[in-house]
Design an enzyme around this catalytic site. Structure first.
Site, PDB file in Angstrom:
ATOM      1  N   GLU A   2       0.814  -1.217   0.000  1.00 36.52           N
ATOM      2  CA  GLU A   2       0.000   0.000   0.000  1.00 36.52           C
ATOM      3  C   GLU A   2       0.850   1.271   0.000  1.00 36.52           C
ATOM      4  OE1 GLU A   2      -2.630  -3.196   1.864  1.00 36.52           O
ATOM      5  OE2 GLU A   2      -0.533  -2.552   2.104  1.00 36.52           O
TER       6      GLU A   2
ATOM      7  N   PHE B 188     -12.406  -7.739  12.957  1.00 36.31           N
ATOM      8  CA  PHE B 188     -11.236  -8.141  12.175  1.00 36.31           C
ATOM      9  C   PHE B 188     -10.873  -7.052  11.160  1.00 36.31           C
ATOM     10  CE2 PHE B 188      -9.513 -10.361   8.364  1.00 36.31           C
ATOM     11  CZ  PHE B 188      -8.295 -10.749   8.923  1.00 36.31           C
ATOM     12  N   GLN B 189      -9.634  -6.660  11.173  1.00 38.22           N
ATOM     13  CA  GLN B 189      -9.081  -5.626  10.288  1.00 38.22           C
ATOM     14  C   GLN B 189      -9.812  -4.296  10.426  1.00 38.22           C
ATOM     15  OE1 GLN B 189      -8.640  -7.255   6.265  1.00 38.22           O
ATOM     16  NE2 GLN B 189      -6.588  -7.976   6.820  1.00 38.22           N
TER      17      GLN B 189
ATOM     18  N   LYS C 291     -18.076  -1.548   4.528  1.00 39.02           N
ATOM     19  CA  LYS C 291     -18.411  -2.574   3.538  1.00 39.02           C
ATOM     20  C   LYS C 291     -19.905  -2.645   3.272  1.00 39.02           C
ATOM     21  CE  LYS C 291     -17.314  -7.357   2.328  1.00 39.02           C
ATOM     22  NZ  LYS C 291     -16.599  -8.595   2.749  1.00 39.02           N
TER      23      LYS C 291
ATOM     24  N   MET D 245      22.993  10.692   4.289  1.00 41.06           N
ATOM     25  CA  MET D 245      22.851  11.941   5.046  1.00 41.06           C
ATOM     26  C   MET D 245      22.999  11.698   6.538  1.00 41.06           C
ATOM     27  SD  MET D 245      22.628  15.157   4.479  1.00 41.06           S
ATOM     28  CE  MET D 245      21.793  15.570   2.951  1.00 41.06           C
TER      29      MET D 245
END
Length: 575
Positions: free
Chosen positions: A66, A128-129, A178, A487
């Site tokens: 993602e 869940f999630q 959903k 750096m």
């Protein structure tokens, strides 16, 4: 019955007030917003939307993480000027784009991020999630929504695109449960956006413009500081016209590079921590500093006590919150940069007599240019960037991660055109450069896109090479490989008595073999005498390329304003 509407690519546009699911509404709305590509990654809560993507055939680019999707959408937005669209699932899918959202917020990139969410009936139960992505992203979005009623979805999507692209651009998040995406309702997208509390000021106050015109006439040492706001407003031409009318020298911020031609005689180069001597000294000595679309961040200003100590400050910005936030402003001008520059140009005014000032600036340019030493048989990173510039004739879109390679690219690649420089500025995000190059290539499919990357940052999102393999995207990956967090190593050398704590890479992967595993052409270059020929071959190659360029490991970026110092206290100005 009304005839079916079609987009240019053949996708069907359904008429108003048809009944459809939330997912269908979303895809229809994206079509209405002329979205031509989505970057994303599917998962359980967003599956109804992905089913609709399958049905409609809207172009979707499957990232391998993602973070890759959100950075690709950022690159697309930065180069095209259109909103980047990213679609991911709930929970870890949503939290994996948080860094990219924060990056887009601080760098003012127009983005619409759509996250799946668990069903409304279980929100708040640690399903869940499930993750409270609205709460997580509230501080790092321009606005965010959670859709609770399917018939509100068209309005929310329209408002999201409006907010993301107007005023100061930024990311807007839509959290889509959903059950809302599967529910049915009537699609109405013709309604006007009505946001009484959100009315950005586009046209500047004419009295403030008049004050600025008068200040320019009286100034002896004026300087314009051009920031990313010039690019976001599409005002590069207006800036050039105004500068050539008034003959005012221009310094650029890191994100403002390309807003004014880098090879123009009035260009002073980049300002700030690793800016040119001339640009920084101009900011120190100026008596009138005109900031256009820049936010005076600490990497530009250095120690605020020493910043432009003799100057009257004029600040043009569409975001009134930025004016006076860091630097006291004498002439505030709230409005769009393009409109402000148009008004300044039409006002004309009497150009200042700045002959001595320009002579001083030219003297600084001649006496204190950017420099590096050729040493032995090692490839210097500065010379590598110069060669990329020479071989691409300054016509490429260049993307970077953050660090030494980023600063060398900013210093040695002269950006003469707008929207060809894609880098992570305010957040300084490692892993940004490669996926952003993928997004840039979709924004400009006929342009050469060169991803100048550090070996460390590249490994954070290297899995996105699968996209190059799958689609044969001709992105050229140039690794400025110094086997370290460059750096970090430089700061440890200068400020931590050379205690190199976890900044060196004694073991690295074979990057050429890694590229070949994705069926990408790979080169490893160590001899500087081979670099030019190999680079020419790589840039002319029709498909994707990775070049592992082994550069001088101990090279530092100079000049440099150390923390706590002012522009007049640069180090490493001369060899």
């Amino acid at each position: 019955m009304s005839p079916k509407l079609k987009k240019a690519d053949g996708r069907e546009l359904k008429t108003e007030n048809q009944e459809m699911t939330g997912s269908s509404m979303l895809i229809q709305a994206l079509a209405r917003e002329k979205v031509d590509v989505i970057f994303g990654y599917p998962g359980g809560a967003i599956l109804p939307t992905y089913d609709e993507i399958y049905r409609t055939g809207i172009r979707h680019i499957l990232a391998r993480h993602e973070q890759g999707a959100i950075h690709a959408a950022e690159g697309y937005a930065r180069v095209s000027g259109k909103p980047g669209v990213c679609v991911v699932t709930s929970g870890p899918g949503a939290t994996n784009v948080v860094t990219g959202i924060a990056d887009a917020m601080i760098d003012s990139l127009p983005m619409v991020v759509i996250t799946g969410q668990v069903a409304t009936s279980v929100i708040g139960t640690d399903a869940f999630q499930e993750a409270d992505v609205v709460g997580v992203t509230m501080p790092i979005t321009k606005h965010n929504f959670q859709v609770r009623d399917v018939e509100e979805l068209p309005r929310i999507i329209k408002e999201a695109f409006h907010i993301a692209t107007t005023g100061r651009p930024g990311p807007v998040l839509i959290d889509l449960p959903k059950d809302v995406s599967t529910a049915s309702g009537f699609f109405n997208y013709d309604q006007d956006v009505d946001l009484p509390g959100y009315q950005p000021t586009v046209t500047p106050n004419k009295h403030q413009i008049k004050k600025l015109v008068e200040a320019v006439t009286k100034a002896d040492k004026p300087v314009i500081l051009a920031g990313a706001g010039v690019l976001h407003s599409g005002a590069a031409k207006e800036l050039l016209d105004y500068v050539e009318q008034q003959k005012i020298p221009v310094s650029s911020t890191l994100l403002g590079l390309g807003a004014f031609p880098g090879n123009h005689e009035l260009s002073l180069g980049m300002a700030g921590m690793h800016g040119t001597y001339t640009s920084n000294m101009a900011l120190h000595e100026t008596d009138l500093l005109i900031s256009i679309g820049a936010r005076f961040d600490d990497r530009v200003t250095g120690n605020l006590k020493h910043f432009a100590p003799r100057a009257k400050i004029a600040h043009i910005d569409i975001d009134p919150a930025e004016i006076g936030k860091n630097i006291e402003t004498s002439i505030p001008v709230v409005g769009d940069a393009k409109e402000a520059l148009r008004m300044l140009f039409e006002a004309k005014g009497t150009p200042c007599d700045c002959t001595q000032w320009k002579e001083q600036l030219n003297e600084w340019k001649q006496e204190n240019p950017l420099w590096y030493k050729e040493e032995g048989n090692s490839l210097k990173p500065q010379r590598l960037i110069e060669m990329i510039y020479e071989e691409t004739k300054g016509e490429a879109v260049v993307t970077t991660d953050v660090g030494q390679h980023q600063m060398w690219a900013a210093q040695y690649y002269k950006f003469d055109k707008p929207n060809c420089w894609v880098t992570s500025g305010g957040l300084g995000t490692m892993g940004f450069g490669f996926p952003s190059a993928i997004g840039a290539q979709f924004a400009e499919p006929d342009k050469q896109v060169v991803a100048v990357l550090g070996d460390a940052g590249f490994q954070m999102t290297a899995q996105e090479m699968s996209i190059l393999q799958e689609l044969n995207l001709p992105v050229k990956i140039i690794l400025v490989n110094n086997a370290s967090l460059g750096m970090v190593r430089q700061w440890q050398q200068l400020f931590y008595e050379e205690r190199y704590s976890n900044s060196l890479f004694p073991i690295q992967p074979d990057f050429v073999k890694m590229a070949e595993a994705y069926n990408i052409k790979g080169w490893k270059i160590e001899d500087p005498n081979e670099m030019q020929g190999a680079l020419k071959e790589a840039l002319n190659y029709e498909g994707p390329v990775l070049m592992d360029c082994r550069v001088h490991k101990d090279e530092n970026v100079y000049p440099m304003i150390a923390p706590g110092k002012g522009h007049h206290e640069m180090e490493g100005v001369k060899p």
